[in-house]
Design an enzyme around this catalytic site. Structure first.
Site, PDB file in Angstrom:
ATOM      1  N   ARG A   1      -7.254  11.751  -5.851  1.00 50.96           N
ATOM      2  CA  ARG A   1      -8.409  11.041  -5.283  1.00 50.96           C
ATOM      3  C   ARG A   1      -9.603  11.975  -5.063  1.00 50.96           C
ATOM      4  NH1 ARG A   1     -12.089   8.719  -3.570  1.00 50.96           N
ATOM      5  NH2 ARG A   1     -12.211   7.000  -2.067  1.00 50.96           N
TER       6      ARG A   1
ATOM      7  N   ARG B   1      -3.818   6.810   0.504  1.00 51.18           N
ATOM      8  CA  ARG B   1      -4.363   8.043   1.061  1.00 51.18           C
ATOM      9  C   ARG B   1      -3.467   8.784   2.033  1.00 51.18           C
ATOM     10  NH1 ARG B   1      -9.696   4.850   2.507  1.00 51.18           N
ATOM     11  NH2 ARG B   1      -7.955   3.648   3.296  1.00 51.18           N
TER      12      ARG B   1
ATOM     13  N   TYR C   1     -14.252 -12.585   0.249  1.00 50.90           N
ATOM     14  CA  TYR C   1     -14.934 -11.336  -0.137  1.00 50.90           C
ATOM     15  C   TYR C   1     -16.212 -11.618  -0.905  1.00 50.90           C
ATOM     16  CZ  TYR C   1     -11.245  -8.446   1.662  1.00 50.90           C
ATOM     17  OH  TYR C   1     -10.387  -7.817   2.522  1.00 50.90           O
TER      18      TYR C   1
ATOM     19  N   ARG D   1       0.819  -1.225   0.000  1.00 53.70           N
ATOM     20  CA  ARG D   1       0.000   0.000   0.000  1.00 53.70           C
ATOM     21  C   ARG D   1       0.851   1.272   0.000  1.00 53.70           C
ATOM     22  NH1 ARG D   1      -5.365   0.106   1.899  1.00 53.70           N
ATOM     23  NH2 ARG D   1      -6.418  -1.689   1.036  1.00 53.70           N
TER      24      ARG D   1
ATOM     25  N   ASP E   1      -6.586  -3.373  -7.294  1.00 60.13           N
ATOM     26  CA  ASP E   1      -7.095  -3.987  -6.071  1.00 60.13           C
ATOM     27  C   ASP E   1      -7.322  -5.470  -6.301  1.00 60.13           C
ATOM     28  OD1 ASP E   1      -8.116  -2.942  -3.282  1.00 60.13           O
ATOM     29  OD2 ASP E   1      -9.365  -4.628  -3.876  1.00 60.13           O
TER      30      ASP E   1
END
Ligand code: CP3
Length: 342
Positions: free
Chosen positions: A36, A27, A146, A23, A72
């Site tokens: 973003r 952010r 998921y 990662r 992702d």
């Protein structure tokens, strides 16, 4: 191209320990936030120019030794007939959830043209990068959680209910996801990624007995299929109870979380190449405390055949870019000879 990372993947010790962060694009970085603010996360993943730009940010800003494709693990699910959404502060949502054998018919075989943006992003990056590019996927088991839970979960009740009430159909689901994962990774390799990492974020919820039945055989199938392509990294947090199974996997590098002592891991993994394993939240602490732990991991990592510095999981949103940059510089400047002499 800077080759320290790929050398270490192959068990050769480069002059300094290579470093990248899971990662590393995200952010916590103001440059990421700027983009973003204009686009939602999926639009960023699906627009090759933007995905490539964001992939490059940590290379330019932090000077890490490898890039990881900005995407992702859930992206392939969209190319299998499911809907994937990222709702701010709520995490991902996958719909409709697939919770029984009769619901398996919702799934279509992976349709590669639907995710052509991934391969286009790789092609742009190969022209621009001077460090290796890492492609990735989830393990079939982690992807299954998921799709069964419909998103993230705390207790994985639906996943376990499926496994233990319809084991035969769960195996059928794993076959479908294994085929899709193999195809997806092979296509990334064909597009030119230099290494791939399999994220097995949730395998640690299984007992060793069930990991051996429901997770390991499918990993083995993928690893076999990818053998003699590019270096393969396997990341599985919470591994302690699973080590005896994980060490059987013929991957090039084992990526560890911070719950294991890297010296012990050297022994447990027969001194094979290791990646890891700073607790990402250490980075929120005081600089001397951070660097003390970085140094210990560098020194302990020397007992493996080769070591790639990374975090035990992804960079936390509260991390300071300056601290990460200091960590990268410290690792690049660190000389083991001086430790040996002292
Ligand atoms: O820099 C990189 O590491 C490459 C890009 C990458 C992302 N996700 C970007 C992302 C990679 C390799 C992943 C893997 C991923 N995605 C995993 C496996 C690794 C792990 O963390 O265990 C998992 C479980 C996911 C699923 C996922 N994606 C979740 C649970 C979330 C929500 C949590 C969160 O932090 O918002 C995401 C969103 C996500 N994936 C973001 C990014 C940069 C945040 C998107 C945003 O709002 O800007």
């Amino acid at each position: 191209m800077r080759d320290a990372f790929l050398k270490a993947c192959k068990g050769v010790r480069p002059p300094y320990t290579p470093v990248w962060f899971m990662r590393q694009a995200g952010r916590y970085m103001p440059e990421y936030q700027k983009i973003r603010q204009k686009y939602d996360f999926l639009t960023m993943c699906k627009t090759p120019e933007i995905a490539a730009e964001v992939t490059m940010q940590p290379i330019k800003i932090l000077d890490v030794d490898a890039a990881i494709l900005f995407s992702d693990i859930l992206i392939p699910l969209e190319a299998m007939g499911l809907k994937v959404e990222f709702i701010n502060d709520k995490g991902p949502e996958v719909s409709p959830p697939v919770r029984t054998g009769s619901e398996l018919k919702i799934l279509r075989p992976l349709e590669l043209p639907a995710i052509d943006f991934v391969f286009k992003t790789i092609k742009i990056l190969l022209k621009e990068l001077d460090v290796p590019l890492i492609g990735f996927s989830a393990s079939p088991f982690t992807l299954a959680t998921y799709l069964i839970e419909g998103g993230s979960s705390k207790d994985f009740i639906n996943t376990k209910r499926f496994i233990f009430s319809e084991p035969e159909n769960f195996h059928n689901l794993m076959e479908i996801l294994t085929d899709a994962t193999m195809q997806y990774l092979l296509e990334q390799i064909k597009a030119g990624v230099h290494a791939v990492q399999i994220f097995d974020t949730w395998a640690g919820i299984l007992s060793p007995y069930d990991y051996a039945i429901f997770c390991k055989p499918y990993l083995k199938k993928i690893i076999e299929k990818l053998s003699s392509t590019v270096p393969l990294i396997y990341f599985c947090p919470n591994t302690s109870g699973l080590i005896n199974h994980i060490k059987d996997l013929e991957v090039d590098v084992f990526s560890l979380d911070w719950r294991v002592d890297i010296k012990e891991a050297c022994l447990n993994f027969d001194y094979r190449p290791l990646q890891g394993n700073l607790d990402p939240l250490v980075l929120l602490g005081r600089e001397d405390e951070v660097l003390k732990r970085v140094k210990t991991i560098l020194i302990d990592g020397r007992c493996a055949k080769s070591h790639i510095f990374n975090l035990g999981h992804g960079v936390n949103i509260n991390t300071s870019v300056d601290v990460l940059k200091k960590v990268v510089d410290f690792i690049h400047e660190f000389r083991f000879e001086e430790v040996n002499r002292a």
